[in-house]
Design an enzyme around this catalytic site. Structure first.
Site, PDB file in Angstrom:
ATOM      1  N   TYR A  55       0.844  -1.204   0.000  1.00 21.49           N
ATOM      2  CA  TYR A  55       0.000   0.000   0.000  1.00 21.49           C
ATOM      3  C   TYR A  55       0.878   1.253   0.000  1.00 21.49           C
ATOM      4  O   TYR A  55       1.894   1.278   0.689  1.00 21.49           O
ATOM      5  CB  TYR A  55      -0.884   0.022   1.259  1.00 21.49           C
ATOM      6  CG  TYR A  55      -2.339  -0.241   0.940  1.00 21.49           C
ATOM      7  CD1 TYR A  55      -3.029   0.599   0.071  1.00 21.49           C
ATOM      8  CD2 TYR A  55      -3.013  -1.313   1.490  1.00 21.49           C
ATOM      9  CE1 TYR A  55      -4.355   0.368  -0.238  1.00 21.49           C
ATOM     10  CE2 TYR A  55      -4.343  -1.560   1.180  1.00 21.49           C
ATOM     11  CZ  TYR A  55      -5.009  -0.709   0.314  1.00 21.49           C
ATOM     12  OH  TYR A  55      -6.307  -0.927  -0.003  1.00 21.49           O
ATOM     13  N   GLU A  57      -0.562   4.899  -0.098  1.00 21.32           N
ATOM     14  CA  GLU A  57      -1.363   6.135  -0.190  1.00 21.32           C
ATOM     15  C   GLU A  57      -0.489   7.364  -0.011  1.00 21.32           C
ATOM     16  O   GLU A  57       0.387   7.396   0.854  1.00 21.32           O
ATOM     17  CB  GLU A  57      -2.444   6.167   0.899  1.00 21.32           C
ATOM     18  CG  GLU A  57      -3.705   5.476   0.490  1.00 21.32           C
ATOM     19  CD  GLU A  57      -4.009   4.298   1.373  1.00 21.32           C
ATOM     20  OE1 GLU A  57      -3.027   3.679   1.848  1.00 21.32           O
ATOM     21  OE2 GLU A  57      -5.197   4.007   1.566  1.00 21.32           O
ATOM     22  N   ASP A 216      -7.733  14.319 -24.126  1.00 16.24           N
ATOM     23  CA  ASP A 216      -7.720  12.892 -23.795  1.00 16.24           C
ATOM     24  C   ASP A 216      -7.145  12.176 -25.017  1.00 16.24           C
ATOM     25  O   ASP A 216      -7.823  11.975 -26.021  1.00 16.24           O
ATOM     26  CB  ASP A 216      -9.154  12.429 -23.502  1.00 16.24           C
ATOM     27  CG  ASP A 216      -9.243  10.937 -23.241  1.00 16.24           C
ATOM     28  OD1 ASP A 216      -8.254  10.218 -23.517  1.00 16.24           O
ATOM     29  OD2 ASP A 216     -10.297  10.474 -22.778  1.00 16.24           O
ATOM     30  N   THR A 242      -4.677   6.649 -21.296  1.00 10.29           N
ATOM     31  CA  THR A 242      -4.457   5.339 -20.715  1.00 10.29           C
ATOM     32  C   THR A 242      -3.052   4.919 -21.134  1.00 10.29           C
ATOM     33  O   THR A 242      -2.455   5.524 -22.033  1.00 10.29           O
ATOM     34  CB  THR A 242      -5.475   4.306 -21.244  1.00 10.29           C
ATOM     35  OG1 THR A 242      -5.520   4.404 -22.665  1.00 10.29           O
ATOM     36  CG2 THR A 242      -6.852   4.542 -20.675  1.00 10.29           C
ATOM     37  N   LYS A 245      -3.184   1.114 -24.308  1.00 10.04           N
ATOM     38  CA  LYS A 245      -3.642   1.012 -25.696  1.00 10.04           C
ATOM     39  C   LYS A 245      -2.398   1.025 -26.591  1.00 10.04           C
ATOM     40  O   LYS A 245      -1.593   0.128 -26.542  1.00 10.04           O
ATOM     41  CB  LYS A 245      -4.617   2.152 -26.016  1.00 10.04           C
ATOM     42  CG  LYS A 245      -5.916   2.089 -25.191  1.00 10.04           C
ATOM     43  CD  LYS A 245      -6.911   3.128 -25.658  1.00 10.04           C
ATOM     44  CE  LYS A 245      -8.262   3.003 -24.974  1.00 10.04           C
ATOM     45  NZ  LYS A 245      -8.302   3.628 -23.635  1.00 10.04           N
ATOM     46  N   ARG A 251      -2.607  -1.811 -17.809  1.00 11.79           N
ATOM     47  CA  ARG A 251      -3.927  -1.163 -17.817  1.00 11.79           C
ATOM     48  C   ARG A 251      -3.925  -0.092 -16.730  1.00 11.79           C
ATOM     49  O   ARG A 251      -3.995  -0.410 -15.532  1.00 11.79           O
ATOM     50  CB  ARG A 251      -5.037  -2.182 -17.547  1.00 11.79           C
ATOM     51  CG  ARG A 251      -5.029  -3.353 -18.495  1.00 11.79           C
ATOM     52  CD  ARG A 251      -6.328  -4.100 -18.454  1.00 11.79           C
ATOM     53  NE  ARG A 251      -7.331  -3.379 -19.184  1.00 11.79           N
ATOM     54  CZ  ARG A 251      -7.502  -3.463 -20.504  1.00 11.79           C
ATOM     55  NH1 ARG A 251      -6.734  -4.249 -21.229  1.00 11.79           N
ATOM     56  NH2 ARG A 251      -8.440  -2.771 -21.097  1.00 11.79           N
TER      57      ARG A 251
HETATM   58  N1  DSN Z   1     -12.941   1.031 -24.051  1.00 13.97           N
HETATM   59  C1  DSN Z   1     -12.030   1.977 -24.644  1.00 13.97           C
HETATM   60  C2  DSN Z   1     -11.984   1.832 -26.129  1.00 13.97           C
HETATM   61  O1  DSN Z   1     -12.124   0.720 -26.586  1.00 13.97           O
HETATM   62  O2  DSN Z   1     -11.812   2.804 -26.828  1.00 13.97           O
HETATM   63  C3  DSN Z   1     -12.318   3.356 -24.229  1.00 13.97           C
HETATM   64  O3  DSN Z   1     -12.455   3.410 -22.864  1.00 13.97           O
END
Ligand code: DSN
Length: 436
Positions: A55, A57, A216, A242, A245, A251
């Site tokens: 942990y 925090e 974003d 994120t 991707k 993730r």
């Molecule tokens: N689920 C993602 C996507 O496939 O674009 C976005 O959060």
């Protein structure tokens, strides 16, 4: 990795069997979902590291007079020597990878994913009921850009902008909406937008309206940091992304912002929204950031776009209708209801099930005018995962051919089975070696 598999087999054969089945599925089918990818072995090992037990925090620093005092321990629990080192390293690498001047920016590496990152940004700068602008979901925006079923749409006054008839961002309309509604913040970025984004123009609109600009870039971050697309900084005040991707990391989510906004962002992430960060994920992020600074990654990002363009050309030539008529990034959005030449299908839900039987894993997607999100008229395709496997233009032509055959033959089980076998055979040459 074989040792890990045999350990799991002995320790919990039931779970091991499912893990094994998922590896086999990934090894024998084509992932064309634009938000999916394959991580490196190093990223996977970090995720399984002993940091998962800890942990942490708080932050590995204190804010003092607008500066991060990096040598001070801002954690609530003890035993943080190593969590501090790894989070400082992840921050340093995130700033180096994503910002034009690391001294002038701040990075928060603790968001558990993209949705909490976006919510934290809103929580940091808006009060419930305050107005912000975001791209409508059925025009390619994300749920967290203010959709009514999402907390961002339920808690704040979200005004949606759309795309024009050519499926392009309509900057004049965004400016008009900003003038009309005086939003505190404008979010740009998308999950199903195949074209480049003019961050400079959006920055001008935001400044004129006295709003913060949030970019974003979860879908296109790899293109922005390698120079294949415009970079959101310095036009945006904040960037969210994120890391799993196109970036090929764990993730997780990441927020980058001008340094003066850092204290508000940190406060919003913890304790505003989350508890302890996932330090194994932070370690894996640090690895992914370093990998993304390499020359190999730059070449990979360029190949993603070339692959998407090739796939788009093949599909369009056969009669598929592409939203926007082209792609400039990693994804294509097909309007399958309005495609020609035997390629029209009744809806994306049905077609995605038929494609899966052929080993083509893609997602159904809303297109403008759709009323039923479960039965949308679009299919979304992306090239980040197949490009990681080493596929190039020649394989994209083959993939395009499979998509065409699986659509024309969607009712023909024997044809779908033939394609599935062909795909599994090609995947034997390309499947990544890091699967357990
Ligand atoms: N689920 C993602 C996507 O496939 O674009 C976005 O959060």
């Amino acid at each position: 990795m074989e040792t890990i598999q045999s350990y799991l087999n002995q320790h919990d054969p039931e779970v091991a069997a499912v893990l094994d089945a998922e590896s086999i599925r990934q090894k024998s089918t084509l992932s064309l979902i634009p938000s999916e990818n394959y991580t490196s072995m190093a990223v996977r090992l970090a995720l399984a590291s002993s940091f998962t037990n800890k942990y942490a925090e708080g932050y590995p620093y204190f804010w003092e007079n607008g500066e991060r005092s990096m040598q001070k321990n801002g954690r609530y629990y003890r035993g943080q020597a190593n969590t501090n080192d790894i989070e400082r390293l992840a921050i340093e690498r995130a700033l180096k990878l994503f910002t034009p001047n690391p001294q002038a920016y701040h990075a928060n590496v603790q968001p558990l994913s993209g949705s909490p990152a976006n919510l934290a940004v809103l929580h940091a700068f808006l009060k419930p009921g305050d107005t912000f602008l975001g791209l409508s979901l059925d025009y390619g925006g994300h749920l967290t850009h203010g959709h009514r079923v999402n907390i961002t749409g339920a808690s704040y006054r979200a005004v949606s902008y759309r795309l024009n008839a050519d499926y392009e961002l309509d900057y004049d309309e965004i400016r008009e909406l900003a003038r009309l509604h005086s939003p505190k913040l404008i979010i740009c970025g998308a999950t199903a937008y195949p074209l480049q984004i003019d961050f400079q123009r959006l920055g001008e609109i935001a400044r004129e309206a006295g709003a913060l600009l949030v970019a974003d870039i979860a879908h296109i971050c790899g293109l922005c940091v390698t120079g294949h697309h415009p970079h959101p900084f310095p036009h945006a005040d904040l960037v969210t992304t994120t890391t799993h991707k196109m970036l090929r990391g764990p993730r997780a989510g990441l927020i980058l912002c001008k340094k003066e906004l850092g204290p508000a962002i940190d406060q919003a992430v913890f304790p505003g929204l989350q508890g302890g960060p996932h330090m194994n994920t932070v370690a894996a992020m640090a690895i992914a950031f370093r990998e993304a600074m390499s020359e190999d990654y730059k070449m990979y990002a360029g190949q993603i776009v070339r692959n998407a363009k090739t796939l788009a050309e093949v599909l369009q030539a056969e009669g598929f209708s592409l939203m926007g008529g082209r792609t400039e990034n990693h994804l294509l959005l097909l309007d399958i209801v309005h495609s020609d030449n035997g390629l029209a299908a009744k809806d994306g839900h049905w077609l995605s099930i038929r494609w899966e039987r052929a080993g083509l894993i893609a997602n159904k997607n809303a297109v403008p005018g759709d009323k039923k999100p479960w039965y949308p008229s679009g299919m979304r395709l992306g090239t980040p995962a197949v490009t990681t496997l080493g596929m190039k233009e020649v394989e994209m032509r083959q993939v395009g051919d499979w998509i065409v055959r699986a659509t024309r033959g969607a009712d023909n089980d024997a044809e779908l089975e033939r394609i599935r076998v062909e795909i599994a055979s090609m995947m034997e040459r390309f499947a990544p070696r890091q699967f357990v």
